[in-house]
Every structure is written in structure tokens, then in C-alpha cells.
Design a protein around this motif. Structure first.
Motif, short mmCIF file in Angstrom:
data_model
loop_
_atom_site.label_atom_id
_atom_site.label_comp_id
_atom_site.label_asym_id
_atom_site.label_seq_id
_atom_site.Cartn_x
_atom_site.Cartn_y
_atom_site.Cartn_z
N SER A 248 0.83 -1.20 0.00
CA SER A 248 0.00 0.00 0.00
C SER A 248 0.86 1.26 0.00
N ALA A 249 0.23 2.39 -0.25
CA ALA A 249 0.94 3.67 -0.34
C ALA A 249 1.54 4.09 0.99
N SER A 250 0.94 3.64 2.11
CA SER A 250 1.48 4.02 3.42
C SER A 250 2.91 3.53 3.61
N PHE A 251 3.24 2.38 3.02
CA PHE A 251 4.61 1.88 3.12
C PHE A 251 5.57 2.79 2.35
N PHE A 252 5.18 3.24 1.18
CA PHE A 252 6.04 4.11 0.37
C PHE A 252 6.26 5.46 1.05
N ILE A 253 5.24 5.94 1.77
CA ILE A 253 5.40 7.17 2.55
C ILE A 253 6.45 6.97 3.64
N HIS A 254 6.35 5.84 4.33
CA HIS A 254 7.30 5.52 5.39
C HIS A 254 8.72 5.41 4.83
N VAL A 255 8.87 4.72 3.72
CA VAL A 255 10.20 4.53 3.12
C VAL A 255 10.75 5.86 2.62
N PHE A 256 9.90 6.70 2.05
CA PHE A 256 10.38 7.99 1.54
C PHE A 256 10.86 8.88 2.69
N LEU A 257 10.16 8.86 3.81
CA LEU A 257 10.59 9.64 4.97
C LEU A 257 11.91 9.11 5.53
N VAL A 258 12.04 7.79 5.60
CA VAL A 258 13.30 7.19 6.07
C VAL A 258 14.43 7.54 5.10
N SER A 259 14.16 7.50 3.82
CA SER A 259 15.18 7.84 2.82
C SER A 259 15.60 9.31 2.95
N THR A 260 14.64 10.17 3.22
CA THR A 260 14.96 11.59 3.43
C THR A 260 15.88 11.76 4.63
N LEU A 261 15.59 11.02 5.70
CA LEU A 261 16.43 11.10 6.90
C LEU A 261 17.84 10.59 6.60
N MET A 262 17.96 9.50 5.85
CA MET A 262 19.28 8.96 5.52
C MET A 262 20.09 9.96 4.68
#
Length: 348
Positions: free
Chosen positions: A256-270
């Protein structure tokens, strides 16, 4: 305003993958390209910063001390081996307590001004709140990161399973609520609230102080949402994450899209990590105020950059050369004779 700008920016970061996946159908871009690129930026930026700091010359011993130095009479003046270490072993134990227990933060004191009949009085008292907020946040974040290793490793290491068992030992709710999840949200909210409520801290806080807190809070809340409310397809997610590790990229349609939101935020932090104040993670190990023994009075240190062709200019010679203008400016002189102007016709 800095807090508001940071919050709005994080909100925009949430909207990017939301529309990018649901409207533009860029599932591979947000599921593979973004996290891989962010990890490369994180890895290269992290290594570059550490190497740059490690290559920085530290010609002087500048440890921060807060206790008694080793005395010639140890029975009369007992050395504080942790706050004023003189050997490598003492410095090592100081660093262990600093890294794992935040010892200097634990010794934090609060300053207050009290009006009395004799005038204002400055008072100091122990303040453990900041230490409690910080250690709750950091250890919760660390445990949550370790738990996520089950998505990237097969078979799952025993310590990850053991950590999950201990973390959810209270058996609250279904699925089980992890204590680290609660600690992470509570810790970041407390640190954020301290910056917003305390006028003195708020005054010196920039957007770079608020942004990582709001970003980490968004990461934690999106992860909690997926686990307890959205109930995402964990099997499909592990198929994607294992594909990232093995370079066999697969993006299942059931994610679902909620996972991609989570991954995008984690990627931004990295990607943001190596260029931010979050680099205090490796910085504490390379800080000369912490990782050097305080032995300047026990050993003779010489600047390795001293050029043998450059003659030292002692203060006595300096005073002889500039004694007259120093005396005219009212500066004290070790030898008052140096402040007298030479008589006419006399050799200078």
C-alpha cells in the motif's frame, strides 16, 4: 516560525510519495530508486565526514574536565579518574559512559536567578529531565532500527527475535505494542516540547533543530500506522526489502501507499543525516574534548608543526620591542623600563 516551516516541509514530504504512488504510479521509483540513492548518499557522506574529522590535526590536549587532576599527593587530593582522566584506560571508561549512558548530560545542572533581600542570587540545581528525554529517545530509536533487521536478513538473527520478545513482553493489544515504539514517540515529543516551551531554548533553535525531530516523529507515526491500523502486507514488504539487499529488485503490487510514505521519509532522513547535526553520532568518538587524556601537566607536548627555521619570539623580547606603545596604552609591563622612550641620540 522555524518550527512551523519544518512541520510544513515534513507535511510536503508526506504528500510527495502519496501522489507519486497513487496518482503517478511510480512504485519502482519510490520503492527502489529513492531508497538506494538515499543509502548511497548516507554511506558516502558519512564516510567523507568521518575521514575529514579524523584527518583534522589536534596539536593540543583540550579535554573537557570537571574534577581533580592527579596530584603529587594522592592522599590529600584524590583524582577524579572519570572527569579528569590521565591515562588511556581512564579515558576509555569515560567514553564508554559518555556513549552508552550520556554521563555528561546526566550531570546537567539548571541555572536560576532568585531575588533576595540582599540582592539577586544565582542558584544551581540538578536537572535530569533532558538526560531522561534524550536517553529514552536514543535507545528507543536504536531498538526500533535493530528490529527492522528482520526485513533485510534471512534467516532472522536470534538476537533480533529475542529483542522483539523483550520489547513486546507486556503483550499489550493485537498486534503486540512494542515499548520502543512508545518510547520513540514519547522521547521525540518531549525533546520537541522542550524546544517549543522553553523560551531560552526556543530563541536559539533553528529550522535545522526542528526538522529532524518532526521528520523522525513522522517516521515513527507512519510506522505505527502501518503496524496497528493499515495492516500492510509484511510478506510483500520483505520481498521488496530482500530484493534491495540482493540487487534483485521486485515491487509487489499488494504493497500500500502508506509503506512508500514511510520509506520515503526514512530515505529523506538517511540523505539528510551526513549534512546535519545528527552527525554527533560518530562525532562523539572523534571529539578531542572527550577522547583525549588530560596529561598536559604530566607529559611535555610539542607542536608537530613547529618550523625549526622560525625563531621563537618570547614575551620578554616582545615587551622590549613594543614596550613604549604598550605603556602609552596603559597596559601593564613586567619590566617598567621597557615602557620608557629612548632618549634623543641614544641607540634604540
Amino acid at each position: 516560525m522555524n518550527a512551523l516551516y519544518s512541520l510544513l516541509f515534513v507535511f510536503l514530504l508526506v504528500l510527495i510519495p502519496l501522489f507519486g504512488v497513487d496518482a503517478a504510479h511510480l512504485r519502482t521509483f519510490f520503492g527502489v530508486c529513492i531508497p538506494v540513492t538515499a543509502f548511497i548518499i548516507f554511506l558516502l557522506g558519512f564516510i567523507y565526514k568521518v575521514i575529514t574529522w579524523a584527518r583534522t590535526d589536534v596539536p593540543f590536549r583540550i579535554p573537557t574536565t570537571g574534577g581533580q587532576f592527579k596530584s603529587y599527593d594522592p592522599e590529600l587530593f584524590k583524582q577524579n579518574k572519570l572527569d579528569c582522566p590521565q591515562t588511556g584506560a581512564q579515558t576509555f571508561f569515560r567514553m564508554v559512559l559518555e556513549v552508552f549512558a550520556f554521563r555528561s548530560l546526566f550531570r546537567n545542572t539548571a541555572v536560576s536567578l532568585h531575588e533576595t533581600k540582599d540582592g539577586p542570587v544565582v542558584a544551581y540545581k540538578s536537572s535530569k529531565w533532558l538526560w531522561l528525554f534524550a536517553i529514552t529517545f536514543h535507545y528507543s530509536f536504536f531498538i526500533v532500527a535493530l528490529r527492522h533487521l528482520r526485513l533485510f536478513l534471512e534467516p532472522v538473527p536470534f538476537f533480533v527475535n529475542g529483542l522483539e520478545f523483550v520489547d513486546g513482553i507486556l503483550q499489550i493489544g493485537t498486534p503486540v505494542m512494542y515499548l520502543a515504539d512508545v518510547g520513540l514517540v514519547a522521547g521525540v515529543l518531549l525533546l520537541l516540547g522542550r524546544r517549543l516551551i522553553s523560551a531560552r531554548i526556543n530563541y536559539i533553535s533553528y529550522a535545522s533543530d526542528y526538522f529532524p525531530l518532526f521528520l523522525i516523529l513522522a517516521i515513527a507515526l507512519s510506522g505505527i500506522y502501518m503496524r496497528y491500523y493499515a495492516k500492510v502486507d509484511v510478506i510483500a514488504i520483505k520481498e521488496l526489502t530482500m530484493g534491495l539487499v540482493t540487487f534483485n529488485y521486485v515491487v509487489p503490487e499488494t504493497i500500500s501507499a502508506s509503506f512508500f510514505i514511510h520509506v520515503f521519509l526514512v530515505s529523506t532522513l538517511m540523505a539528510y543525516f551526513p549534512f546535519s547535526k545528527l552527525m554527533h553520532l560518530p562525532g562523539v568518538f572523534l571529539s578531542p574534548t572527550r577522547n583525549l587524556p588530560n596529561d598536559t601537566r604530566a607529559k611535555h607536548h610539542e607542536n608537530p608543526w613547529n618550523d625549526p627555521n622560525i625563531k621563537a619570539h618570547a614575551y620578554e623580547d616582545y615587551e622590549k620591542e613594543f614596550g613604549v606603545p604598550m605603556a602609552e596604552a596603559g597596559l601593564p609591563l613586567d619590566n617598567p623600563e621597557n615602557g620608557k622612550a629612548p632618549e634623543e641620540g641614544a641607540d634604540a
